[in-house]
Design an enzyme around this catalytic site. Structure first.
Site, PDB file in Angstrom:
ATOM      1  N   GLU A   1      -6.728   5.122   7.886  1.00 39.39           N
ATOM      2  CA  GLU A   1      -6.473   6.538   7.582  1.00 39.39           C
ATOM      3  C   GLU A   1      -7.700   7.189   6.952  1.00 39.39           C
ATOM      4  OE1 GLU A   1      -2.819   5.828   5.449  1.00 39.39           O
ATOM      5  OE2 GLU A   1      -1.912   5.194   7.338  1.00 39.39           O
TER       6      GLU A   1
ATOM      7  N   GLU B   1      -5.590  -4.530  10.532  1.00 41.79           N
ATOM      8  CA  GLU B   1      -4.532  -3.544  10.694  1.00 41.79           C
ATOM      9  C   GLU B   1      -4.740  -2.786  11.998  1.00 41.79           C
ATOM     10  OE1 GLU B   1      -2.636  -2.488   6.627  1.00 41.79           O
ATOM     11  OE2 GLU B   1      -4.127  -1.001   7.122  1.00 41.79           O
TER      12      GLU B   1
ATOM     13  N   GLY C   1       2.692   2.336  10.754  1.00 44.19           N
ATOM     14  CA  GLY C   1       3.694   3.396  10.598  1.00 44.19           C
ATOM     15  C   GLY C   1       4.418   3.746  11.885  1.00 44.19           C
TER      16      GLY C   1
ATOM     17  N   HIS D   1      -9.495   1.701   4.923  1.00 44.28           N
ATOM     18  CA  HIS D   1      -8.209   1.845   5.621  1.00 44.28           C
ATOM     19  C   HIS D   1      -8.408   2.792   6.811  1.00 44.28           C
ATOM     20  CE1 HIS D   1      -4.063   2.835   6.522  1.00 44.28           C
ATOM     21  NE2 HIS D   1      -3.738   1.733   5.862  1.00 44.28           N
TER      22      HIS D   1
ATOM     23  N   ASN E   1       0.879  -1.175   0.000  1.00 46.90           N
ATOM     24  CA  ASN E   1       0.000   0.000   0.000  1.00 46.90           C
ATOM     25  C   ASN E   1       0.916   1.224   0.000  1.00 46.90           C
ATOM     26  OD1 ASN E   1      -1.743   2.096   0.465  1.00 46.90           O
ATOM     27  ND2 ASN E   1      -2.367   1.467   2.518  1.00 46.90           N
TER      28      ASN E   1
ATOM     29  N   LYS F   1       0.125   4.217  -0.252  1.00 47.74           N
ATOM     30  CA  LYS F   1      -0.518   5.420   0.301  1.00 47.74           C
ATOM     31  C   LYS F   1      -0.275   6.593  -0.667  1.00 47.74           C
ATOM     32  CE  LYS F   1      -0.158   3.325   4.789  1.00 47.74           C
ATOM     33  NZ  LYS F   1      -0.031   3.439   6.229  1.00 47.74           N
TER      34      LYS F   1
ATOM     35  N   SER G   1       3.471  -2.215  10.228  1.00 48.77           N
ATOM     36  CA  SER G   1       4.921  -2.325  10.407  1.00 48.77           C
ATOM     37  C   SER G   1       5.497  -3.681  10.008  1.00 48.77           C
ATOM     38  CB  SER G   1       5.297  -1.965  11.855  1.00 48.77           C
ATOM     39  OG  SER G   1       4.893  -0.642  12.158  1.00 48.77           O
TER      40      SER G   1
END
Ligand code: 13P
Length: 252
Positions: A96, A166, A172, A94, A10, A12, A207
């Site tokens: 985010e 996730e 991250g 996701h 991904n 992003k 991660s």
């Protein structure tokens, strides 16, 4: 059971036409050396969907889509526009997008349904925040996120999606969930999925790197990874693909 190991990048809002070219060259070199059960995909910004020159076995995906077919939705991209660009997969929900763009579980479920209707495989992301985990709410939170999708898609639709667990606190941050923590959630999810549980891949994201991929992927209910930062570095990404390959070849 799912017999492949899925390695999905991904990117992003990162990358470039130049990086897509470099990845194409390197993946053309690496992929023939890997077992066919190593299923590689890259989910990239929409403008890069056509910038790759890859073997057909490597899938290209997007990171979001509109729940609507077409019309006056300035700035949105429809499922149909994505498939026209050769897109096979699309990430939905996701964290985010849930956090920064206020996407609700119902909207995520609608996007998953829209993807399926248009021949795209949705990779549905679910996961709890660190605070929610500390409060013992992990299963309540991901259960609610999953249920919305189950209600929208029904059993048959659920068999056609990919799921990604996730944990938000692992994204991250360099703080990977331990293989045991991830396995516990994946096994629970598989159980919640009932009879389709053995049919769909459940990926872990947060991660994942070349150095920890093997121990995660060898867990019984982890079918691969959704990889952020490490998917932008070809050496790291190759290391993750090779970890998947070693596992497949060891199983024989
Ligand atoms: P990182 O691998 O950078 O933690 O990101 C995970 C992720 O969000 C993949 O969708």
């Amino acid at each position: 059971m799912v017999s492949s190991v899925f390695v999905v990048g991904n990117w992003k809002m990162n990358g470039s036409v130049l990086l897509a070219g470099d990845f194409s060259t390197e993946l053309r070199r690496i992929q023939p050396e890997l077992a066919t059960e190593v299923q590689i995909a890259l989910c990239v910004p929409d403008t890069l969907l056509v910038s790759f020159d890859l073997d057909k076995k490597i899938r290209i995906g997007a990171q979001n889509l509109s729940e609507f077919d077409a019309g006056a939705y300035t700035g949105e991209v429809s499922a149909n526009l994505l498939t026209e660009q050769g897109c096979h997969l699309v990430i939905v929900g996701h964290s985010e997008r849930r956090q920064l763009f206020s996407e609700s579980s119902e909207q995520v479920a609608k996007k998953a349904a829209q993807a399926l209707r248009n021949g795209l495989t949705p990779i549905v992301c679910i996961g709890e925040t660190g605070e929610q985990r500390e409060e013992g709410k992990t299963f309540a939170v991901i259960g609610e996120q999953l249920l919305a999708v189950q209600q929208e898609l029904g059993e048959a639709g659920m068999a056609s999606i990919w799921l990604a667990y996730e944990p938000v606190w692992a994204i991250g941050t360099g703080k990977t969930a331990s293989p045991e923590q991830a396995q516990e959630v994946h096994a629970w999810l598989r159980d919640q999925l009932g009879s389709v549980g053995t049919e769909l891949p459940i990926l872990y994201g947060g991660s994942v790197k070349a150095g920890n991929a093997a121990e995660l992927f060898q867990q019984r209910d982890i079918d691969g990874g959704l990889i952020g930062g490490a998917s932008l570095d070809i050496n790291e990404f190759e290391g993750i693909c090779r970890a998947a390959d070693t596992l497949i070849k060891r199983k024989g």
